[in-house]
Design a protein around this motif. Structure first.
Motif, PDB file in Angstrom:
ATOM      1  N   ARG A 163     -16.672   0.695  -2.597  1.00 21.31           N
ATOM      2  CA  ARG A 163     -15.439   1.276  -2.844  1.00 21.31           C
ATOM      3  C   ARG A 163     -15.379   2.703  -3.647  1.00 21.31           C
ATOM      4  O   ARG A 163     -14.864   3.141  -4.765  1.00 21.31           O
ATOM      5  CB  ARG A 163     -14.251   0.748  -3.916  1.00 21.31           C
ATOM      6  N   PRO A 164     -16.356   3.753  -3.531  1.00 24.14           N
ATOM      7  CA  PRO A 164     -16.458   5.196  -4.151  1.00 24.14           C
ATOM      8  C   PRO A 164     -15.777   5.727  -4.339  1.00 24.14           C
ATOM      9  O   PRO A 164     -14.600   5.080  -3.067  1.00 24.14           O
ATOM     10  CB  PRO A 164     -18.178   5.529  -3.591  1.00 24.14           C
ATOM     11  N   VAL A 165     -15.105   7.090  -5.760  1.00 25.21           N
ATOM     12  CA  VAL A 165     -14.388   7.815  -4.903  1.00 25.21           C
ATOM     13  C   VAL A 165     -15.098   8.506  -5.220  1.00 25.21           C
ATOM     14  O   VAL A 165     -14.287   9.765  -5.223  1.00 25.21           O
ATOM     15  CB  VAL A 165     -13.635   8.075  -6.211  1.00 25.21           C
ATOM     16  N   ASP A 166     -15.986   9.701  -4.802  1.00 23.34           N
ATOM     17  CA  ASP A 166     -16.432  10.614  -4.335  1.00 23.34           C
ATOM     18  C   ASP A 166     -15.526  11.634  -3.912  1.00 23.34           C
ATOM     19  O   ASP A 166     -15.491  12.095  -4.388  1.00 23.34           O
ATOM     20  CB  ASP A 166     -18.335  10.822  -3.727  1.00 23.34           C
ATOM     21  N   LEU A 167     -14.938  11.340  -2.991  1.00 23.26           N
ATOM     22  CA  LEU A 167     -14.099  12.055  -1.748  1.00 23.26           C
ATOM     23  C   LEU A 167     -12.468  12.443  -3.311  1.00 23.26           C
ATOM     24  O   LEU A 167     -11.903  13.473  -3.063  1.00 23.26           O
ATOM     25  CB  LEU A 167     -13.919  11.297  -0.563  1.00 23.26           C
ATOM     26  N   HIS A 168     -12.005  11.145  -3.480  1.00 27.34           N
ATOM     27  CA  HIS A 168     -11.537  11.987  -4.571  1.00 27.34           C
ATOM     28  C   HIS A 168     -11.937  12.777  -5.316  1.00 27.34           C
ATOM     29  O   HIS A 168     -10.733  14.036  -5.762  1.00 27.34           O
ATOM     30  CB  HIS A 168     -11.018  10.318  -4.671  1.00 27.34           C
ATOM     31  N   THR A 195      -8.112  -2.510   8.958  1.00 23.04           N
ATOM     32  CA  THR A 195      -9.099  -3.229   8.601  1.00 23.04           C
ATOM     33  C   THR A 195      -8.304  -4.613   8.042  1.00 23.04           C
ATOM     34  O   THR A 195      -8.915  -5.875   7.742  1.00 23.04           O
ATOM     35  CB  THR A 195      -9.959  -2.051   7.680  1.00 23.04           C
ATOM     36  N   ASP A 196      -6.993  -4.181   6.957  1.00 26.26           N
ATOM     37  CA  ASP A 196      -6.671  -5.147   6.512  1.00 26.26           C
ATOM     38  C   ASP A 196      -5.717  -6.148   7.229  1.00 26.26           C
ATOM     39  O   ASP A 196      -5.832  -7.879   6.596  1.00 26.26           O
ATOM     40  CB  ASP A 196      -5.232  -4.683   5.382  1.00 26.26           C
ATOM     41  N   SER A 255     -10.675   9.321   4.354  1.00 28.81           N
ATOM     42  CA  SER A 255      -9.711   7.988   3.126  1.00 28.81           C
ATOM     43  C   SER A 255      -8.449   8.070   2.988  1.00 28.81           C
ATOM     44  O   SER A 255      -7.593   8.480   2.206  1.00 28.81           O
ATOM     45  CB  SER A 255     -10.775   8.685   1.871  1.00 28.81           C
ATOM     46  N   VAL A 256      -7.792   6.764   3.053  1.00 30.61           N
ATOM     47  CA  VAL A 256      -6.219   6.983   2.038  1.00 30.61           C
ATOM     48  C   VAL A 256      -6.477   7.086   0.847  1.00 30.61           C
ATOM     49  O   VAL A 256      -5.526   7.559   1.016  1.00 30.61           O
ATOM     50  CB  VAL A 256      -5.742   5.351   2.838  1.00 30.61           C
ATOM     51  N   GLY A 257      -7.285   6.394   0.178  1.00 27.63           N
ATOM     52  CA  GLY A 257      -6.588   7.079  -1.293  1.00 27.63           C
ATOM     53  C   GLY A 257      -6.670   8.709  -1.897  1.00 27.63           C
ATOM     54  O   GLY A 257      -6.080   8.982  -2.388  1.00 27.63           O
ATOM     55  N   ASN A 274       1.047  -1.365   0.250  1.00 26.08           N
ATOM     56  CA  ASN A 274       0.068  -0.250   0.296  1.00 26.08           C
ATOM     57  C   ASN A 274       0.302   1.333   0.246  1.00 26.08           C
ATOM     58  O   ASN A 274       0.043   2.654  -0.066  1.00 26.08           O
ATOM     59  CB  ASN A 274      -1.157   0.349   1.238  1.00 26.08           C
ATOM     60  N   ILE A 325     -14.948  -0.202   8.287  1.00 26.59           N
ATOM     61  CA  ILE A 325     -14.007   0.761   7.093  1.00 26.59           C
ATOM     62  C   ILE A 325     -15.288   0.070   5.915  1.00 26.59           C
ATOM     63  O   ILE A 325     -15.140   0.665   5.070  1.00 26.59           O
ATOM     64  CB  ILE A 325     -13.008   0.696   7.336  1.00 26.59           C
ATOM     65  N   PHE A 326     -15.309  -1.181   5.424  1.00 28.78           N
ATOM     66  CA  PHE A 326     -15.390  -2.147   4.230  1.00 28.78           C
ATOM     67  C   PHE A 326     -16.379  -3.143   5.020  1.00 28.78           C
ATOM     68  O   PHE A 326     -16.710  -4.210   5.610  1.00 28.78           O
ATOM     69  CB  PHE A 326     -14.203  -2.865   3.850  1.00 28.78           C
TER      70      PHE A 326
HETATM   71  C1  UD1 Z   1      -6.189   1.383   0.940  1.00 29.48           C
HETATM   72  C2  UD1 Z   1      -6.136   0.669   1.312  1.00 29.48           C
HETATM   73  C3  UD1 Z   1      -6.951  -0.682   1.805  1.00 29.48           C
HETATM   74  C4  UD1 Z   1      -6.961  -0.120   2.780  1.00 29.48           C
HETATM   75  C5  UD1 Z   1      -8.071   0.719   3.208  1.00 29.48           C
HETATM   76  C6  UD1 Z   1      -8.379   1.164   4.492  1.00 29.48           C
HETATM   77  C7  UD1 Z   1      -5.091   0.704  -0.317  1.00 29.48           C
HETATM   78  C8  UD1 Z   1      -3.690   0.631  -1.988  1.00 29.48           C
HETATM   79  N1  UD1 Z   1      -5.428   0.352  -0.494  1.00 29.48           N
HETATM   80  O1  UD1 Z   1      -7.789   1.866   0.605  1.00 29.48           O
HETATM   81  O2  UD1 Z   1      -6.269  -1.980   1.581  1.00 29.48           O
HETATM   82  O3  UD1 Z   1      -8.130  -1.233   3.389  1.00 29.48           O
HETATM   83  O4  UD1 Z   1      -7.012   1.913   2.613  1.00 29.48           O
HETATM   84  O5  UD1 Z   1      -7.245   1.404   5.221  1.00 29.48           O
HETATM   85  O6  UD1 Z   1      -3.772   1.871  -0.910  1.00 29.48           O
HETATM   86  N2  UD1 Z   1     -15.145   5.858   0.565  1.00 29.48           N
HETATM   87  C9  UD1 Z   1     -15.479   6.840   0.208  1.00 29.48           C
HETATM   88  N3  UD1 Z   1     -15.618   7.225  -0.666  1.00 29.48           N
HETATM   89  C10 UD1 Z   1     -14.498   7.722  -1.532  1.00 29.48           C
HETATM   90  C11 UD1 Z   1     -13.108   7.013  -1.183  1.00 29.48           C
HETATM   91  C12 UD1 Z   1     -13.299   6.207   0.738  1.00 29.48           C
HETATM   92  O7  UD1 Z   1     -16.895   6.760   0.566  1.00 29.48           O
HETATM   93  O8  UD1 Z   1     -14.118   8.336  -2.157  1.00 29.48           O
HETATM   94  C13 UD1 Z   1     -14.800   5.136   1.633  1.00 29.48           C
HETATM   95  C14 UD1 Z   1     -14.387   3.639   1.686  1.00 29.48           C
HETATM   96  O9  UD1 Z   1     -16.071   3.261   0.889  1.00 29.48           O
HETATM   97  C15 UD1 Z   1     -14.303   2.805   2.514  1.00 29.48           C
HETATM   98  C16 UD1 Z   1     -13.426   3.749   3.680  1.00 29.48           C
HETATM   99  O10 UD1 Z   1     -14.463   4.891   2.815  1.00 29.48           O
HETATM  100  O11 UD1 Z   1     -15.529   2.239   2.871  1.00 29.48           O
HETATM  101  C17 UD1 Z   1     -11.921   2.874   3.577  1.00 29.48           C
HETATM  102  O12 UD1 Z   1     -11.197   3.621   2.003  1.00 29.48           O
HETATM  103  P1  UD1 Z   1     -10.362   4.354   2.203  1.00 29.48           P
HETATM  104  O13 UD1 Z   1      -9.361   4.263   3.235  1.00 29.48           O
HETATM  105  O14 UD1 Z   1     -10.267   5.838   0.679  1.00 29.48           O
HETATM  106  O15 UD1 Z   1      -9.775   2.572   2.088  1.00 29.48           O
HETATM  107  P2  UD1 Z   1      -8.846   2.994  -0.124  1.00 29.48           P
HETATM  108  O16 UD1 Z   1      -7.754   3.938   0.016  1.00 29.48           O
HETATM  109  O17 UD1 Z   1      -9.927   2.167  -1.096  1.00 29.48           O
END
Ligand code: UD1
Length: 433
Positions: A121-126, A304-305, A162-164, A23, A327-328
């Protein structure tokens, strides 16, 4: 199709070294396209997700060379801003290229990552964050086209850390006009690693790992050498395997602070943990104790992982343990497979109730996702008799040569392919006649 064949109950012993964090590697490789020149990235694990990331980099025009665990990424010439739909589907975290592509080329065209094994896994926050930085989007349901004439600093408040999304904001605003402030960013160690990499390249990112991050945009970045942090999730997987087999092992190249959220869970199970520099010795009791309640949370909470491998270890604990997944929403798919080993786990919405049983028995099970697959390996190592784990391509996404590392610790685990599987069955049938 490869499968793992495991004969459980072997006591593990000896040392195992962690590989670099998946990650961290993925966002750092995506961020490397901001740099016109060659970045050298050490401790980069050879995982299928990393190979997919390398393919994406090559499709964009980068040259990438691997020498052992070192990747040299040269992003002097970027010739495309499009990520192929197939690659996007193979690795949903390729959304992380959005920020780097739009910053480097002023545009990006990608496909929606869609749902996956562990949730929607929505991307709205991104997207919302990148809009604040000056990007515009044209969405058609399956793809996203993004353009930005320039990235301008902004104040971004994340409703959830959100991590991503945090990574996309950091990457997009490293080269920008003005200052970007992220309120409530993700604080995971992988965020700090990304910031360290970019700062080594000349970025000005302050406060990674804290509750506010500030990024003073710079005009350009220069190449650097960087070493990826060790994989803390891999560490908790080895710890779970040691716990369920009542073993004592030493895990080398750890960062104790990264593992602080998981230590209390293992000590509550009755494991003893000794730290010496960057090594950790875990000593498990004959039978584990239950853990009252584990709640997965953003860092510095329980990751969560690490949830699935730890639940696998708790299946044979004395008493009932509870785990709440926050988280998921879809992370419990592996539970029905774990129950095939004779485990007694019930899931109610976000909570798994793990009633410890005395023994697990061998089973033929299917990996449903990366960490759920690792949980099945942990269970099989602790089970009496032979197990087969199918669909191990999920596991290969995040664990490098897992079977070799467990074998070195004394486990009886083999990776065999379809052909070998047929012969294996013939031998087993002949022997049992
Ligand atoms: C990253 C990790 C993943 C880890 C997760 C949480 C990588 C490649 N993957 O995933 O292994 O389990 O962090 O520690 O680094 N969410 C929204 N909208 C968004 C983005 C996220 O609602 O735009 C929600 C997701 O659905 C989820 C939560 O936020 O319920 C956490 O997601 P996020 O922290 O973004 O995880 P990833 O970056 O996808």
């Amino acid at each position: 199709m490869n499968v793992f064949k495991i004969n459980g109950k072997a006591r593990l012993s000896g040392n195992v070294r962690l590989h670099g964090a998946k990650n961290s590697a993925l966002p750092i490789l995506a961020a490397a396209i901001l740099v016109k020149g060659e970045c050298v990235i050490h401790n980069c694990p050879d995982l299928s997700d990393v190979r997919t990331t390398v393919k994406i980099l090559e499709s964009l025009g980068c040259t990438v060379k691997r020498d052992g665990d070192t990747l040299a990424v040269n992003a002097e010439n970027i010739v495309s801003s499009d990520i192929d739909e197939q690659m996007m589907r193979t690795m949903r975290s390729s959304i992380i290229f959005l920020g780097s592509l739009v910053s480097r080329t002023g545009k990006a065209s990608i496909f929606y990552p869609g749902g996956c094994e562990i949730g929607t896994r929505p991307v709205d926050l991104h997207l919302k964050a990148l809009k604040s930085l000056g990007a515009s989007f044209c969405e058609n349901g399956s793809s996203i086209a993004c353009t930005a004439s320039e990235i301008r600093g902004a104040k971004i408040i994340l409703p959830f850390p959100s991590v991503g999304a945090t990574e996309n904001i950091i990457i997009a605003s490293a080269i920008s006009k003005g200052t970007t402030t992220i309120i409530n960013p993700a604080r995971e160690p992988e965020i700090c690693d990304l910031a360290d990499f970019l700062n080594n390249c000349g970025a000005r990112i302050y406060g990674a790992g804290e509750t506010t991050i500030e990024i003073d945009g710079v005009e350009r970045l220069h190449p650097c050498e960087h070493r990826i942090i060790p994989d803390r999730i891999l560490a908790s997987t080895y710890m779970s395997a040691a716990a369920i087999t009542g073993s004592e092992i030493i895990i080398d190249d750890i960062k104790p602070t990264h593992l602080a959220p998981v230590f209390p869970v293992f000590t509550e199970m009755g494991c003893k943990i000794y730290l010496q520099g960057n090594s950790l010795k875990i000593q498990a009791p004959k039978r584990l104790g239950r853990v009252r309640m584990i709640k997965t949370m953003p860092f510095p909470g329980f990751p969560t992982d690490s949830h699935s491998p730890v639940v696998a270890a708790l299946t044979t604990a004395r008493g009932t343990s509870l785990l709440q997944e926050n988280i998921f929403e879809n992370r419990f798919r592996y539970v029905s497979e774990l129950n095939r080993f004779g485990a007694d786990i019930q899931v109610n919405d976000k909570i798994a109730v793990i009633n410890g049983v005395k023994h697990l028995h061998g089973a033929n099970v299917n990996a449903t996702d990366l960490r759920g697959g690792a949980a099945l390996v942990v269970a099989a190592l602790g089970a009496e008799g032979a197990s087969t784990i199918n669909y191990i391509h999920h596991i290969d996404r995040g664990y490098e040569r897992l079977e070799e590392n467990f074998s070195n610790l004394g486990a009886d685990i083999k990776r065999i392919n379809n052909e070998e599987e047929k012969n294996y069955k013939k031998i087993i049938t002949k022997d049992s006649k």
